[in-house]
Scaffold this active site. Structure first.
Site, PDB file in Angstrom:
ATOM      1  N   PRO A  13      -6.551 -32.149  -2.871  1.00  0.00           N
ATOM      2  CA  PRO A  13      -8.080 -31.725  -2.593  1.00  0.00           C
ATOM      3  C   PRO A  13      -8.695 -30.841  -1.142  1.00  0.00           C
ATOM      4  CG  PRO A  13      -7.900 -33.690  -3.203  1.00  0.00           C
ATOM      5  CD  PRO A  13      -6.718 -33.504  -2.920  1.00  0.00           C
ATOM      6  N   ASN A  14      -9.309 -29.936  -1.293  1.00  0.00           N
ATOM      7  CA  ASN A  14      -9.710 -29.169  -0.415  1.00  0.00           C
ATOM      8  C   ASN A  14      -9.095 -28.340   0.667  1.00  0.00           C
ATOM      9  OD1 ASN A  14     -12.075 -29.387  -1.801  1.00  0.00           O
ATOM     10  ND2 ASN A  14     -11.855 -31.911  -0.843  1.00  0.00           N
ATOM     11  N   ARG A  21     -11.997 -25.331   6.772  1.00  0.00           N
ATOM     12  CA  ARG A  21     -13.704 -26.246   6.609  1.00  0.00           C
ATOM     13  C   ARG A  21     -13.515 -27.295   7.823  1.00  0.00           C
ATOM     14  NH1 ARG A  21     -10.705 -31.331   3.537  1.00  0.00           N
ATOM     15  NH2 ARG A  21     -12.916 -32.422   2.995  1.00  0.00           N
ATOM     16  N   TYR A  26     -10.444 -30.586  10.924  1.00  0.00           N
ATOM     17  CA  TYR A  26      -9.123 -30.289  10.342  1.00  0.00           C
ATOM     18  C   TYR A  26      -8.265 -29.288  11.625  1.00  0.00           C
ATOM     19  CZ  TYR A  26     -11.352 -32.814   7.009  1.00  0.00           C
ATOM     20  OH  TYR A  26     -11.601 -33.843   5.862  1.00  0.00           O
ATOM     21  N   ASN A  78      -0.348 -35.245   1.956  1.00  0.00           N
ATOM     22  CA  ASN A  78      -1.540 -35.383   2.593  1.00  0.00           C
ATOM     23  C   ASN A  78      -2.637 -35.422   1.051  1.00  0.00           C
ATOM     24  OD1 ASN A  78      -4.114 -35.749   3.467  1.00  0.00           O
ATOM     25  ND2 ASN A  78      -3.134 -33.796   4.564  1.00  0.00           N
ATOM     26  N   ALA A  81      -8.839 -36.340   0.671  1.00  0.00           N
ATOM     27  CA  ALA A  81      -9.425 -37.775  -0.385  1.00  0.00           C
ATOM     28  C   ALA A  81      -9.162 -38.471  -1.689  1.00  0.00           C
ATOM     29  CB  ALA A  81     -10.799 -36.511  -1.126  1.00  0.00           C
ATOM     30  N   GLU A 102       2.765 -40.460   4.967  1.00  0.00           N
ATOM     31  CA  GLU A 102       1.975 -40.153   4.937  1.00  0.00           C
ATOM     32  C   GLU A 102       0.942 -39.303   5.998  1.00  0.00           C
ATOM     33  OE1 GLU A 102      -2.494 -42.143   3.979  1.00  0.00           O
ATOM     34  OE2 GLU A 102      -0.817 -43.389   3.288  1.00  0.00           O
ATOM     35  N   HIS A 104      -2.364 -37.159   7.622  1.00  0.00           N
ATOM     36  CA  HIS A 104      -3.986 -36.649   7.298  1.00  0.00           C
ATOM     37  C   HIS A 104      -3.833 -35.983   9.484  1.00  0.00           C
ATOM     38  CE1 HIS A 104      -4.664 -39.630   4.552  1.00  0.00           C
ATOM     39  NE2 HIS A 104      -4.021 -40.099   4.535  1.00  0.00           N
ATOM     40  N   ARG A 111     -13.202 -42.093  11.969  1.00  0.00           N
ATOM     41  CA  ARG A 111     -14.098 -41.544  11.200  1.00  0.00           C
ATOM     42  C   ARG A 111     -14.655 -42.782  10.466  1.00  0.00           C
ATOM     43  NH1 ARG A 111     -12.000 -36.372   8.266  1.00  0.00           N
ATOM     44  NH2 ARG A 111     -14.133 -36.385   8.007  1.00  0.00           N
TER      45      ARG A 111
END
Length: 149
Positions: A13-14, A21, A26, A78, A81, A102, A104, A111
């Site tokens: 998502p996103n 964003r 990112y 990825n 969320a 995975e 990111h 974070r």
């Protein structure tokens, strides 16, 4: 005739908003640019590459299951969320038994605390975190060497 290796990139998502964003986390590279770079490199290596992005958890679960039916050799994912919430995606990845990395874009460990927990990491071949869009490229290089082993 030998079949080409198949690599699938899944984007959660996103990630469709990459480039606009929160670029401080990112980066400024768009998802289209990331996918184009990966597709170009895969083509150069003679590998079948596909990508899929969704903001909907169930659609990503369906795509993971479809990957098994298609004979996908390796997944670059990825989960965004869903990293911290999706037992359904974890279960799908465990069920299909397709090796995956995975990825990111940001360093999730630098974070917020809630980002430190992943439902996927213990199943993954590896994790790349904090290297921006370059992380996808590094994951692809690994997959090119190990897909279908």
């Amino acid at each position: 005739m030998a079949t080409s290796k198949k690599i699938l990139a899944l984007h959660g998502p996103n990630l469709n908003l990459l480039g606009t964003r929160e670029p401080e986390h990112y980066g400024a590279v768009t998802l289209d640019t990331i996918n184009r770079r990966l597709a170009d490199r895969a083509k150069q290596a003679g590998v079948n590459y596909a990508s899929y992005q969704s903001n909907v958890e169930g659609e990503l679960v369906n795509r993971i299951q479809q990957a098994q039916r298609e004979g996908v050799d390796f997944i670059i994912i990825n989960p965004a969320a869903f990293t911290h919430t999706s037992i359904a995606m974890r279960d799908a990845l465990a069920a299909v038994k397709i090796p995956f990395i995975e990825v990111h874009l940001s360093n999730v460990f630098a974070r917020e605390e809630f980002r430190h927990r992943s439902y996927f990491t213990d199943l993954a071949v590896g994790i790349i975190s904090g290297l921006g869009s370059k992380g996808y490229e590094l994951a692809l290089e690994y997959a090119l060497q190990h897909a279908g082993d």
